[in-house]
Design an enzyme around this catalytic site. Structure first.
Site, PDB file in Angstrom:
ATOM      1  N   VAL A 152       0.851  -1.195   0.000  1.00 11.88           N
ATOM      2  CA  VAL A 152       0.000   0.000   0.000  1.00 11.88           C
ATOM      3  C   VAL A 152       0.884   1.241   0.000  1.00 11.88           C
ATOM      4  O   VAL A 152       2.109   1.156  -0.050  1.00 11.88           O
ATOM      5  CB  VAL A 152      -0.988  -0.004   1.202  1.00 11.88           C
ATOM      6  CG1 VAL A 152      -1.890  -1.231   1.147  1.00 11.88           C
ATOM      7  CG2 VAL A 152      -0.257   0.065   2.537  1.00 11.88           C
ATOM      8  N   LYS A 175       0.487   1.874   6.522  1.00  8.74           N
ATOM      9  CA  LYS A 175       1.045   0.521   6.442  1.00  8.74           C
ATOM     10  C   LYS A 175       0.827  -0.232   7.754  1.00  8.74           C
ATOM     11  O   LYS A 175       0.428  -1.397   7.750  1.00  8.74           O
ATOM     12  CB  LYS A 175       2.542   0.575   6.094  1.00  8.74           C
ATOM     13  CG  LYS A 175       2.824   0.807   4.610  1.00  8.74           C
ATOM     14  CD  LYS A 175       4.309   0.683   4.306  1.00  8.74           C
ATOM     15  CE  LYS A 175       4.615   0.915   2.839  1.00  8.74           C
ATOM     16  NZ  LYS A 175       4.186  -0.182   1.959  1.00  8.74           N
ATOM     17  N   HIS A 201      11.411  -5.592  -0.564  1.00  8.44           N
ATOM     18  CA  HIS A 201      11.471  -4.361  -1.354  1.00  8.44           C
ATOM     19  C   HIS A 201      11.676  -4.688  -2.830  1.00  8.44           C
ATOM     20  O   HIS A 201      12.767  -5.070  -3.244  1.00  8.44           O
ATOM     21  CB  HIS A 201      12.608  -3.468  -0.828  1.00  8.44           C
ATOM     22  CG  HIS A 201      12.794  -2.206  -1.610  1.00  8.44           C
ATOM     23  ND1 HIS A 201      13.999  -1.540  -1.658  1.00  8.44           N
ATOM     24  CD2 HIS A 201      11.937  -1.486  -2.383  1.00  8.44           C
ATOM     25  CE1 HIS A 201      13.871  -0.474  -2.425  1.00  8.44           C
ATOM     26  NE2 HIS A 201      12.636  -0.427  -2.874  1.00  8.44           N
ATOM     27  N   ASN A 247      18.802   2.014  -1.150  1.00 10.67           N
ATOM     28  CA  ASN A 247      18.518   3.448  -1.031  1.00 10.67           C
ATOM     29  C   ASN A 247      19.501   4.153  -0.100  1.00 10.67           C
ATOM     30  O   ASN A 247      19.816   5.331  -0.297  1.00 10.67           O
ATOM     31  CB  ASN A 247      17.083   3.674  -0.563  1.00 10.67           C
ATOM     32  CG  ASN A 247      16.094   3.581  -1.709  1.00 10.67           C
ATOM     33  OD1 ASN A 247      16.417   3.903  -2.838  1.00 10.67           O
ATOM     34  ND2 ASN A 247      14.890   3.113  -1.428  1.00 10.67           N
TER      35      ASN A 247
END
Length: 716
Positions: free
Chosen positions: A400, A407, A450, A500
């Site tokens: 989401v 979340k 991820h 990231n």
């Protein structure tokens, strides 16, 4: 039995036809040193048996030979030129011995015949494939060229143009395509393979087939008219360089070798191949690309081991449809795991299903799938507005909106609808898994998963281990990611996880250049053309979305205030505050239009330059070396920190994460391969020149120690 070793057996069949069977321990046959030595000895035994009238090569495995043992390459290629030349010459003497046997020879090919496996079949007079066969010379993908006669024999078997395409692309060829160009003489059903090969040999012995004429063609120069040859090779050089570029020398070297060898007989032609092979084997590019192959095998090996601890995933669910949810659903369903796609809104479900249908339609249009297979995959995706549909799911992927409260609420809800042992994973790019786990009753059944966008194209999945995640949970999600056709790496929880976390220091370096008047388009050009990134930092931010980048940058600044904290407005802020979000709204650093194929086309936009000038003043030119150093040093140091802190388990996994997750230039091999190639001491000295720019440019104590000891991250 004429000959027997742990890797090869030779027996005499009826009609005095010998059968040489490759039968190495393990699931596949490889051309390692042991197999090469055994083949040499086997051929000596065959030559000494005067009863033999023909020879068929077979395999006891589902594949013929998958290629050389690449684990031997880095050690071998580190030897000096004379040792390497001796090895290549000895290996080629074995292939020549096979080609020179005084009777007809044939290969019965099933499954893969790649690299050395392909070069083996080229040394025989006849080649019969079954319908499962895939044939090719993938060496250029490893930064080298075929070294066992592939550049010499293949052009003489299928013609120079076809051979140039096969070798420079390194692609596997299906049996039917190999038949069309004459690489194989027949394609038969698997159960008929050996009999067909033996019958062809019987016909050759009976002189119904002229095996000697075939052989003589391979031993002689190519019969290409001079003008045709010149045009063919000139065209090939232009086309190959346009694709390979300056950073990947092997494809161009292959064209040159085939051209030079085209007018020579076998002995001289092989010497040309040997010299080019040795030269390429010594390059940093070959070391990097071979390293990537080995790292990929290492990561996949870890995933395979995890599969033994994993809970079987027969049914999955994704919460949140749209483009990302649709991509996850497509990937799961297309690889055989049925999936429920749950959302609170019908339009989102429609968007998700449309995304899956669009991807499948593209597969059908390219001939990679059929309408029947497409229908089967779509039937494996069940859209639902109701949580009841997910109750039998073994794994639920929450995808989401990227907001911690939303979340957390969804995760708490979903736990009440699934079984006690169901695993729940959050697809998040920035939100702490440990934070989200606080909303769970069973945090041991929870971890991060991820995916990278677009899901169907990006090979990497980061599996994030929270402090409470059980080994079974991690193993199960790793196994599920592998089943989806992805490469999973397991990382520990921290802001930005691994990918990231190391990306945003790179963006910080880019922001620093722009704050001093750097030209974003010039920076992109240097990072793409010289360093080798598929996109420069400005273009990448536009593709990711400046809103996403702005949010993630804030998360990183909060997580690592000493190094990534901000003291003022930067270029990402300027774009975001002026509603320039990148490709998603048609304007970011660049401005975007749609080309004739419906793809985004970027152009430089004076407006963005004006906004940056207002914020940071006049443009200033930077040297290319300066640009590379100021963007890459922060990424490299942060990657090293992740290894030192145990966020990522090994240099191999870190480098694969960078290559597969960010598009780090493969010819550089990843950060740790790049550091080893550059020399850790040289990197530390370079970083020290820029240390005044802040914490992101300051190397760790462990790096200094490694540099002082002349150490490296990979062991040769």
């Amino acid at each position: 039995m004429i000959y027997q070793s742990p890797t090869i057996q030779v027996e005499l069949l009826e009609d005095n036809i010998a059968k040489l069977c490759f039968n190495a321990p393990g699931s596949v046959n490889k051309f390692d040193r042991e197999t090469l030595t055994s083949l040499d000895a086997a051929l000596d035994s065959i030559k000494q048996d005067s009863n033999i009238k023909a020879l068929v090569l077979t395999s006891s495995k589902d594949t013929f030979i998958v290629g050389a043992d690449i684990t031997e390459f880095l050690g071998l290629f580190a030897q000096d030129d004379a040792v390497l030349l001796s090895w290549v010459e000895q290996a080629n003497a074995v292939f020549n011995k096979l080609e020179d046997l005084p009777f007809p020879t044939a290969s019965a090919i099933k499954g893969f015949a790649l690299g050395g496996g392909c070069e083996t079949i080229l040394a025989t007079d006849f080649r019969i494939a079954d319908t499962t066969a895939k044939i090719g010379l993938p060496e250029t993908k490893l930064g080298i060229i075929p070294g066992f006669g592939g550049t010499v024999r293949l052009p003489r078997v299928i013609g120079a143009d076809n051979a140039l395409e096969w070798i420079t692309t390194g692609k596997d060829q299906r049996a039917e395509d190999a038949l069309k160009v004459g690489a194989v003489d027949a394609v038969v059903a698997p159960q008929a393979l050996e009999a067909a090969a033996i019958q062809m040999l019987k016909d050759a012995v009976a002189e119904k087939l002229d095996w000697q004429a075939r052989r003589n063609r391979k031993l002689s120069a190519l019969t290409l008219p001079k003008l045709e040859a010149m045009m063919s090779f000139t065209t090939a050089k232009g086309m190959v360089f346009a694709v390979a570029g300056k950073h990947y020398p092997a494809p161009m070297a292959a064209v040159s070798v085939i051209e030079q060898a085209s007018t020579k007989g076998r002995a001289e032609a092989l010497q040309i191949e040997h010299q080019a092979f040795i030269k390429l084997a010594k390059t940093d590019v070959a070391k990097a690309l071979i390293g990537i192959f080995l790292n990929d095998q290492f990561v996949k090996g870890k995933a395979k081991k995890a599969g033994k601890l994993a809970k079987e995933v027969n049914n999955a669910a994704v919460l949140g449809a749209g483009i990302m949810g649709g991509g996850i659903a497509y990937q799961s369903a297309s690889k055989g795991t049925p999936i429920v796609m749950k959302d609170i809104a019908q339009p989102a479900l429609d968007l998700g299903l449309n995304e899956a249908a669009k991807l499948l339609s593209a597969q059908v249009a390219r001939g990679r799938s059929t309408p029947e297979k497409m229908a089967k995959v779509l039937n494996n995706i069940t859209p639902s507005l109701d949580y009841a549909a997910i109750k039998h799911s073994d794994v639920v992927v929450e995808a989401v909106v990227e907001h911690p409260k939303i979340k957390a609420q969804v995760l708490a809800e979903v736990e009440g609808y699934v079984s006690e042992d169901a695993i729940i994973a959050s697809n998040t790019s920035t939100i702490s898994i440990n934070l989200l786990a606080k909303s769970m009753k069973k945090p041991e059944r929870f971890c991060g998963m991820h995916f990278f966008n677009p899901v169907h194209k990006m090979p990497l999945v980061e599996i994030i281990r929270g402090e409470h995640s059980s080994e079974e949970t991690i193993a199960s999600v790793v196994a599920y990611a592998s089943k989806m056709g992805k490469t999973p790496i397991v990382v520990n929880d921290c802001p930005g996880f691994f990918v990231n976390r190391v990306l945003f220091p790179y963006f910080a370096g880019f922001n620093g250049l722009l704050a001093e008047g750097g030209d974003f388009a010039a920076i992109d050009k240097v990072m793409e053309k010289q360093f080798g990134w598929p996109m420069g930092p400005a273009y990448l931010l536009d593709v990711v979305g400046l809103d996403t980048g702005h949010h993630a940058q804030a998360v990183m600044a909060e997580g690592f205030p000493d190094r990534m904290g901000k003291s003022g407005t930067d270029a990402i802020d300027v774009m975001f505050e002026n509603k320039r979000l990148g490709q998603k709204n048609g304007k970011g650093f660049y401005v975007y239009s749609v080309d004739s194929r419906g793809k985004p086309k970027k152009d430089v936009d004076p407006t963005s330059y004006g906004l940056l000038k207002d914020a940071f003043g006049e443009l200033k030119a930077f040297e290319a070396d300066d640009i590379i150093a100021r963007t890459m040093i922060p990424m490299i140091i942060e990657t090293v920190r992740c290894l030192e802190e145990g966020i990522v388990a090994s240099p191999a996994e870190a480098d694969m994460g960078l290559v597969y997750g960010l598009g780090f230039p493969p010819f550089r091999g990843g950060v740790f391969r790049y550091l080893d190639t550059m020399g850790v001491a040289n990197f530390v000295a370079l970083a020290d020149k820029y240390a005044h720019l802040g914490g992101l440019y300051q190397v760790t104590d462990a790096m200094r120690t490694l540099a002082a000891n002349n150490g490296s991250y990979y062991q040769a």
